[in-house]
Design a protein around this motif. Structure first.
Motif, PDB file in Angstrom:
ATOM      1  N   PHE A 193       0.826  -1.199   0.000  1.00 46.63           N
ATOM      2  CA  PHE A 193       0.000   0.000   0.000  1.00 46.63           C
ATOM      3  C   PHE A 193       0.868   1.261   0.000  1.00 46.63           C
ATOM      4  CE2 PHE A 193       0.767   0.240   4.504  1.00 46.63           C
ATOM      5  CZ  PHE A 193       0.577   1.562   4.837  1.00 46.63           C
ATOM      6  N   GLN A 231       0.442   4.089  -2.877  1.00 43.38           N
ATOM      7  CA  GLN A 231      -0.037   5.414  -2.501  1.00 43.38           C
ATOM      8  C   GLN A 231       1.075   6.460  -2.467  1.00 43.38           C
ATOM      9  OE1 GLN A 231      -2.124   5.030   1.198  1.00 43.38           O
ATOM     10  NE2 GLN A 231      -3.806   3.876   0.291  1.00 43.38           N
ATOM     11  N   TYR A 232       2.298   6.062  -2.221  1.00 43.11           N
ATOM     12  CA  TYR A 232       3.399   7.017  -2.061  1.00 43.11           C
ATOM     13  C   TYR A 232       4.605   6.582  -2.899  1.00 43.11           C
ATOM     14  CZ  TYR A 232       0.504   7.855   2.024  1.00 43.11           C
ATOM     15  OH  TYR A 232      -0.555   8.079   2.862  1.00 43.11           O
ATOM     16  N   GLY A 275       2.118   3.510  -9.048  1.00 41.63           N
ATOM     17  CA  GLY A 275       1.569   4.856  -9.037  1.00 41.63           C
ATOM     18  C   GLY A 275       1.046   5.294 -10.392  1.00 41.63           C
TER      19      GLY A 275
END
Length: 190
Positions: free
Chosen positions: A80, A84-85, A154
């Motif tokens: 995750f 997300q990052y 991403g």
């Protein structure tokens, strides 16, 4: 140590209900790293009389650097976080791969000094540093780089220049010969 682990477990169980399981797992990993650093610091400070104060401070910094790299590596392992990052993951990956060699060299020097005679440390260390240089000082591409846009973590593809995590001399060398680098490291260490 047992009361610290019990308190940590109670706090993190409460945190998992508040933050959600994936984030709580990352925070639990970082809390473990922080508690390990606290234990190392206390151990070094309690045995301060056995070594010079400057050596104790340097040991705390060396162990802190090792545990920081461990925490960054731990963070990169969570899917995750990768989704997300992606910028954080790429930065952490670069930091882990770049800082591994000097931190590993310091830790190996400490370990060799602990188990051998002080006069023999440079010889053992020269051999170990050649091996570390061979294993850790190669130009590497990011684990999260993909050639097609939309398929990378991403959804954005890194350009080839951005995909290089670790370079030698400012540019990536495609004709890298590890045996020459090991030979150069051995000559430089001697």
């Amino acid at each position: 140590m047992v009361p610290c682990c019990t308190v940590r477990r109670i706090v993190l169980l409460d945190m998992s209900h508040t933050c959600g399981p994936p984030l709580a797992a990352v925070l639990q990993g970082w809390a473990t790293v922080a508690l390990a650093q606290g234990g190392v610091m206390l151990n070094i400070l309690f045995t301060l009389a056995n070594r010079p104060p400057l050596l104790s401070v340097l040991l705390i910094f060396a162990c802190g650097a090792l545990l920081m790299i461990t925490g960054m590596w731990l963070t990169v392992q969570f899917r995750f976080v990768q989704m997300q990052y992606p910028a954080v993951v790429l930065a952490f990956e670069r930091q882990v791969l770049t800082a591994s060699l000097p931190v590993a060299a310091v830790m190996q020097a400490i370990g060799i000094a602990a188990v051998t005679e002080h006069a023999d440390v440079p010889y053992y260390l020269a051999a170990v540093l050649c091996l570390l240089y061979h294993m850790l000082a190669r130009p590497l591409e990011s684990s999260f780089h993909q050639s097609k846009a939309g398929r990378a973590i991403g959804g954005v593809s890194a350009t080839p220049a951005d995909a290089i995590v670790q370079v030698r001399g400012g540019t990536a060398n495609k004709n890298h010969k590890p045996s020459l680098c090991v030979g150069h490291a051995c000559c430089a260490a001697a």
